[in-house]
Design an enzyme around this catalytic site. Sequence first.
Site, short mmCIF file in Angstrom:
data_model
loop_
_atom_site.label_atom_id
_atom_site.label_comp_id
_atom_site.label_asym_id
_atom_site.label_seq_id
_atom_site.Cartn_x
_atom_site.Cartn_y
_atom_site.Cartn_z
CB VAL A 14 -0.97 -0.01 1.21
CG1 VAL A 14 -1.81 1.26 1.22
CG2 VAL A 14 -1.86 -1.24 1.17
CB ALA A 33 -4.82 19.04 -1.76
CE LYS A 105 -7.28 -3.41 7.51
NZ LYS A 105 -7.15 -3.51 6.10
CD GLU A 129 -13.12 6.18 2.95
OE1 GLU A 129 -13.69 7.23 3.18
OE2 GLU A 129 -13.70 5.08 3.02
CE LYS A 205 -11.03 -4.96 5.95
NZ LYS A 205 -10.86 -5.96 4.89
N1 HSE Z 1 -7.11 -9.24 3.75
C1 HSE Z 1 -8.15 -8.33 3.40
C2 HSE Z 1 -9.09 -8.97 2.39
C3 HSE Z 1 -7.66 -7.03 2.82
O1 HSE Z 1 -8.89 -10.11 1.98
O2 HSE Z 1 -10.05 -8.33 2.02
C4 HSE Z 1 -7.12 -6.11 3.86
O3 HSE Z 1 -8.06 -5.83 4.83
#
Ligand code: HSE
Length: 437
Positions: A14, A33, A105, A129, A205
């Site tokens: 990421v 921005a 998360k 986000e 989440k």
């Molecule tokens: N491992 C998670 C998924 C992605 O398979 O959706 C990161 O939260």
Amino acid sequence: MKAINVGLLGIGTVGGGTWTVLTRNQEEITRRAGRPIRITAVADRNLDLARSLVGDNIKLTDDAFALVKDPDIDIIVELIGGYTTARELVLAAIENGKHVVTANKALLAVHGNEIFAAAQKKGVMVAFEAAVAGGIPIIKALREGLSANRIQWIAGIINGTTNFILSEMRDKGLSFDAALKDAQKLGYAEADPTFDIEGIDAAHKATLMASIAFGIPVQFDKAYVEGITKLQAKDIRYAEQLGYRIKLLGIAKRKENGVELRVHPTLIPSKRLIANVEGAMNAVLVQGDAVGATLYYGKGAGAEPTASSVIADLVDVTRLHTADKHHRVPHLAFQPDQLTDFPILPIEEVETAYYLRMRAADKPGVLADITRILADLEISIDAMLQKEPDEGEDQTDIVLLTHLAREKSVNAAMAKIEALSTIAGKVTRIRLEELNG
Ligand code: HSE
């Protein structure tokens, strides 16, 4: 105009995506921005990797704790994951007056209350986000786009790995173990896929979405979490014959006496749009009293989709960091002093419909015994499927779908059914949601 300076903690998938997208779209992002957003420092254990991605023109360090104190940095992006070091780094960044953007998360679902309180006290933003459903802007939608609504429920396919496995099981008739191996080969599931397949990642989440939807503190420890490891290919087949698909859903539902917060495999009608979300894709369905149902769909993981959310947060922070702290969007959508102690309901109090599969002797009276047990507990049957016994077998699978029932009544019914001499083994229970508002 002077750039806002970002320090990146972790330049893995990421982090790399964030660098790439920020570089590629620099001009448009600056127009949005109001000033350039520049990654000016990166902390990573692997300095060679970091150098190969971002070159030598920015600060590179393997000391993340030094970076969160660096007076030249305005925003810290935390992408290292985990609960321990990440917590210390985020709290140290806040203490040093930095705004924080994180995709973590697990950290926020477990330590969010502490982190948001520290940020509130210090007058800095913590934006997340990218922590829920990767590239889908679901936090923004829940927190801002739907702020007129009394949100009634949220149901999301919020783990791509398990959705991929379930899709493979359905399409190819594979067992869970075989589908998991495919997911690992394709790089969806980690070598240790526990957080995905046991539902923990989805529960992190769902916990965050529940807080934002209902104005309650984050309470991961109260979530009911059940993964997909025990699902059998034949349950997916029977569900299909009854007009349903099985998905791992994260559900947050407002009830009169509290909030249901649960993650488990769930039958949903095949005709719903969300039932047709296949492979590693994510989707979140939100029911609000004014807007009705809204559905958000997209990639829940991956370098650039997740970077899309990280950078959207960077743009938000850049736009708002000079605003009076009381005029910013609250971390959990509701003003911090307006969070309520509306309880998370224990799973025994949950009310939903059920799929029950049992292995029964194929002889007179068996079905009558089962239906009597259900009737005595006021559980009403909605549909039934009975298979012909296989050649030479005297037992058969019976599948029942119930109308809405309370989980504790269903537990009692299952125990009584399992005690019948005509029933072999355990009853398989999968919860069912119509998702029709
Ligand atoms: N491992 C998670 C998924 C992605 O398979 O959706 C990161 O939260």
